[in-house]
Design an enzyme around this catalytic site. Sequence first.
Site, PDB file in Angstrom:
ATOM      1  N   TYR A 124       0.826  -1.324   0.143  1.00 38.32           N
ATOM      2  CA  TYR A 124       0.073   0.023  -0.093  1.00 38.32           C
ATOM      3  C   TYR A 124       0.879   1.320   0.054  1.00 38.32           C
ATOM      4  O   TYR A 124       0.737   2.203  -0.898  1.00 38.32           O
ATOM      5  CB  TYR A 124      -1.011  -0.136   1.490  1.00 38.32           C
ATOM      6  CG  TYR A 124      -2.319  -0.367   0.842  1.00 38.32           C
ATOM      7  CD1 TYR A 124      -2.641  -1.458  -0.120  1.00 38.32           C
ATOM      8  CD2 TYR A 124      -3.449   0.009   1.505  1.00 38.32           C
ATOM      9  CE1 TYR A 124      -3.874  -1.719  -0.525  1.00 38.32           C
ATOM     10  CE2 TYR A 124      -4.552  -0.406   1.346  1.00 38.32           C
ATOM     11  CZ  TYR A 124      -5.066  -1.378   0.403  1.00 38.32           C
ATOM     12  OH  TYR A 124      -6.241  -1.935   0.007  1.00 38.32           O
ATOM     13  N   GLU A 131       2.051   6.547  -6.822  1.00 38.37           N
ATOM     14  CA  GLU A 131       1.200   7.335  -7.426  1.00 38.37           C
ATOM     15  C   GLU A 131       1.244   8.787  -7.064  1.00 38.37           C
ATOM     16  O   GLU A 131       1.125   9.540  -8.033  1.00 38.37           O
ATOM     17  CB  GLU A 131      -0.326   6.873  -6.732  1.00 38.37           C
ATOM     18  CG  GLU A 131      -0.726   5.465  -7.174  1.00 38.37           C
ATOM     19  CD  GLU A 131      -2.029   4.971  -6.416  1.00 38.37           C
ATOM     20  OE1 GLU A 131      -2.855   5.887  -5.869  1.00 38.37           O
ATOM     21  OE2 GLU A 131      -2.218   3.746  -6.367  1.00 38.37           O
TER      22      GLU A 131
END
EC number: 4.2.1.134
Length: 192
Positions: A124, A131
Amino acid sequence: WLVIAVGLVRAYLAKGSYHSLYYSIEKPLKFFQTGALLEILHCALGIVPSSVVLTAFQVMSRVFLTWAVTHSVKEVQSEDSVLLFVVAWTITEIIRYSFYTFSLLNHLPYLIKWARYTLFIVLYPMGVSGELLTIYAALPFVRQSGLYSISLPNKYNFSFDYYTFLILVMISYIPIFPQLYFHMLHQRRKVL
């Protein structure tokens, strides 16, 4: 997702470098990530017992990254940060779909169950970092080109600044990422 993983490995072995591997998996990534929109529908219909809101945020953020950032801003496609989120997504999805498959077969190996509820601890933050770094790398190109921006005056009396929107998207990770992360930690405690 296995197609993407194999594509990454093959491209790495052929090039001898991890730089610009995005081009080797661009088409399957767009196809499979866009297809993930069906997951929101599956949650809404109760086919998958997951939160519609959490699934929608996760899927939409990935579709947004795939199309509105990486596809639209060609200059970021060779950034290492793209590879960072693609690898994180790929490993996550291979584990998740393996988990679903074996669960449906009523034969879930503990290793897959453990991987599903443990590897996110690293994957994660890795994916989110990739991102955010990719969006950040896109900002100068978006500002310079005016991509997706609408300025006044116009007949609709409406303006939109995509550069500012991307900054707001990055800021939105501050309250949303911890919720998703702690949700998974809670799930991990419950399941393992």
